[in-house]
Design a protein around this motif. Structure first.
Motif, short mmCIF file in Angstrom:
data_model
loop_
_atom_site.label_atom_id
_atom_site.label_comp_id
_atom_site.label_asym_id
_atom_site.label_seq_id
_atom_site.Cartn_x
_atom_site.Cartn_y
_atom_site.Cartn_z
N ALA A 238 0.83 -1.21 0.00
CA ALA A 238 0.00 0.00 0.00
C ALA A 238 0.86 1.26 0.00
CB ALA A 238 -0.95 -0.01 1.20
N LEU A 239 1.88 1.28 0.84
CA LEU A 239 2.73 2.46 0.92
C LEU A 239 3.55 2.68 -0.35
CD1 LEU A 239 4.01 2.19 4.60
CD2 LEU A 239 2.52 3.96 3.65
N TYR A 240 4.18 1.64 -0.85
CA TYR A 240 5.04 1.79 -2.04
C TYR A 240 4.24 2.21 -3.27
CZ TYR A 240 8.14 0.95 -5.92
OH TYR A 240 8.87 1.11 -7.07
N LEU A 241 3.10 1.59 -3.48
CA LEU A 241 2.31 1.89 -4.68
C LEU A 241 1.35 3.06 -4.49
CD1 LEU A 241 1.50 -1.73 -5.90
CD2 LEU A 241 3.24 -0.16 -6.80
N GLY A 242 1.22 3.56 -3.25
CA GLY A 242 0.32 4.68 -2.98
C GLY A 242 -1.13 4.30 -3.22
N ILE A 243 -1.49 3.10 -2.82
CA ILE A 243 -2.86 2.63 -3.00
C ILE A 243 -3.47 2.33 -1.63
CG2 ILE A 243 -2.44 1.70 -5.31
CD1 ILE A 243 -2.14 -1.09 -4.09
N GLY A 244 -4.78 2.18 -1.62
CA GLY A 244 -5.47 1.89 -0.38
C GLY A 244 -5.20 0.46 0.09
N LEU A 245 -5.54 0.23 1.35
CA LEU A 245 -5.33 -1.11 1.91
C LEU A 245 -6.17 -2.16 1.20
CD1 LEU A 245 -4.99 -0.40 5.74
CD2 LEU A 245 -3.21 -1.13 4.15
N TRP A 246 -7.37 -1.78 0.77
CA TRP A 246 -8.22 -2.75 0.07
C TRP A 246 -7.57 -3.18 -1.24
CZ3 TRP A 246 -11.64 -6.21 1.00
CH2 TRP A 246 -12.34 -6.79 -0.05
N GLN A 247 -7.10 -2.21 -2.02
CA GLN A 247 -6.41 -2.53 -3.28
C GLN A 247 -5.15 -3.35 -3.02
OE1 GLN A 247 -6.21 1.65 -4.32
NE2 GLN A 247 -7.13 1.17 -6.32
N ALA A 248 -4.42 -2.97 -1.99
CA ALA A 248 -3.21 -3.72 -1.64
C ALA A 248 -3.56 -5.14 -1.21
CB ALA A 248 -2.45 -3.00 -0.52
N LEU A 249 -4.69 -5.29 -0.51
CA LEU A 249 -5.11 -6.62 -0.09
C LEU A 249 -5.45 -7.49 -1.30
CD1 LEU A 249 -5.83 -8.64 2.13
CD2 LEU A 249 -8.14 -7.67 2.12
N VAL A 250 -6.17 -6.92 -2.27
CA VAL A 250 -6.50 -7.67 -3.49
C VAL A 250 -5.22 -8.12 -4.19
CG1 VAL A 250 -7.54 -7.49 -5.79
CG2 VAL A 250 -8.76 -6.60 -3.79
N MET A 251 -4.26 -7.21 -4.30
CA MET A 251 -2.99 -7.54 -4.95
C MET A 251 -2.24 -8.59 -4.14
SD MET A 251 0.09 -4.99 -6.08
CE MET A 251 -0.67 -4.41 -7.59
N ASP A 252 -2.20 -8.40 -2.83
CA ASP A 252 -1.48 -9.33 -1.97
C ASP A 252 -2.13 -10.72 -2.00
OD1 ASP A 252 0.57 -10.08 -0.28
OD2 ASP A 252 0.08 -8.64 1.27
N VAL A 253 -3.46 -10.76 -2.01
CA VAL A 253 -4.16 -12.04 -2.08
C VAL A 253 -3.83 -12.75 -3.39
CG1 VAL A 253 -6.44 -13.13 -2.27
CG2 VAL A 253 -5.98 -11.50 -0.43
N ALA A 254 -3.74 -12.00 -4.48
CA ALA A 254 -3.36 -12.61 -5.77
C ALA A 254 -1.96 -13.21 -5.67
CB ALA A 254 -3.43 -11.57 -6.89
#
Length: 139
Positions: free
Chosen positions: A97-113
């Motif tokens: 979330a911090l590196y890409l400047g995105i929200g936690l929800w978006q980071a969670l979707v990416m991380d889950v993938a």
């Protein structure tokens, strides 16, 4: 039990092969530059490599104590992979979330993938590793 050099070989080969697969797949799947996916993947891989060594050592010690052997069944391998990825998720989610400047929800979707990819990959890699570098019968 595996030796320290064997555990190091395992951890490094797991991460290198994983990076070679996940960077191009992540760039295509998320429509981002491979460079951004690469930074996230390399940071996560560095953390995962350290976690991999510690986690596998602790898991094998617990398995040896509880079962008398470190040989893993399919069910134990599934539990092993799930627990590893959940521990890693706790560290990587805020980093993404911090590196890409995105929200936690978006980071969670990416991380889950990434987790889904690595769950399948971890199962396949560890099974193949045990076939290529089998445990001694006394393990």
């Amino acid at each position: 039990m595996r030796t320290t050099p064997d555990r190091i070989r395992h951890a490094i080969s797991f991460e290198v092969i994983g990076l070679l697969l996940v960077i191009p797949l992540g760039a295509i799947g998320f429509g981002m530059d491979a460079q951004h996916i690469g930074v996230i993947a390399i940071l996560a891989a560095t953390l995962a490599t350290l976690w991999n060594y510690v986690y596998n050592l602790l898991f094998d010690r617990a398995l040896k104590r509880l079962r008398g052997s470190v040989h893993k069944t399919v069910v134990i391998r599934i539990v092993h992979a799930l627990m590893f990825e959940l521990g890693l998720l706790l560290v990587t989610l805020p980093m993404i979330a911090l590196y890409l400047g995105i929200g936690l929800w978006q980071a969670l979707v990416m991380d889950v993938a990434f987790v889904v990819f690595y769950l399948v990959y971890a199962f396949a890699f560890n099974w193949a590793y045990d076939q290529i570098f089998p445990l001694p019968e006394t393990a």
